[in-house]
Design a protein around this motif. Sequence first.
Motif, PDB file in Angstrom:
ATOM      1  N   CYS A  22       0.818  -1.222   0.000  1.00 21.62           N
ATOM      2  CA  CYS A  22       0.000   0.000   0.000  1.00 21.62           C
ATOM      3  C   CYS A  22       0.850   1.268   0.000  1.00 21.62           C
ATOM      4  N   ARG A  23       2.163   1.127   0.035  1.00 21.63           N
ATOM      5  CA  ARG A  23       3.112   2.240   0.059  1.00 21.63           C
ATOM      6  C   ARG A  23       2.866   3.193   1.225  1.00 21.63           C
ATOM      7  N   GLY A  24       2.521   2.597   2.386  1.00 15.62           N
ATOM      8  CA  GLY A  24       2.355   3.383   3.601  1.00 15.62           C
ATOM      9  C   GLY A  24       1.011   4.060   3.749  1.00 15.62           C
ATOM     10  N   LYS A  25       0.073   3.817   2.850  1.00 17.14           N
ATOM     11  CA  LYS A  25      -1.226   4.495   2.906  1.00 17.14           C
ATOM     12  C   LYS A  25      -2.269   3.727   3.703  1.00 17.14           C
ATOM     13  N   ALA A  26      -2.027   2.476   4.040  1.00 21.14           N
ATOM     14  CA  ALA A  26      -2.913   1.621   4.838  1.00 21.14           C
ATOM     15  C   ALA A  26      -4.138   1.124   4.072  1.00 21.14           C
TER      16      ALA A  26
END
Length: 105
Positions: A22-26
């Motif tokens: 999610c590239r840190g987006k949760a």
Amino acid sequence: MKKSHGPSLRKERIDLAQCPACRGKAVIKGVFHEMACVRCNASGWVEALTGNALPLDELVTQLNFKLQAAQRQINELRSSRATGPEATYQEGNRLGAGGTNYTGD
């Protein structure tokens, strides 16, 4: 002398990295809507060495450690004192008229 048995006296710090899914987006993009990322337990963070999601109770503790470190860094940057020639301009020396700052300019 190292501790050889029993529980650790200090909580171990685990290096965290952004979730690659999610590239840190949760959340990840579904067909029609966003869904919670299952790879990182919808937190955006995974263990840096293994890439595995942390259990929620461990994740809360590790994120708190990260937050405290960030707060310390912010406080250090806010309270950094000027050095060199600009230090005389930053501090009040009370040499001016009425006890104001006098810089000599």
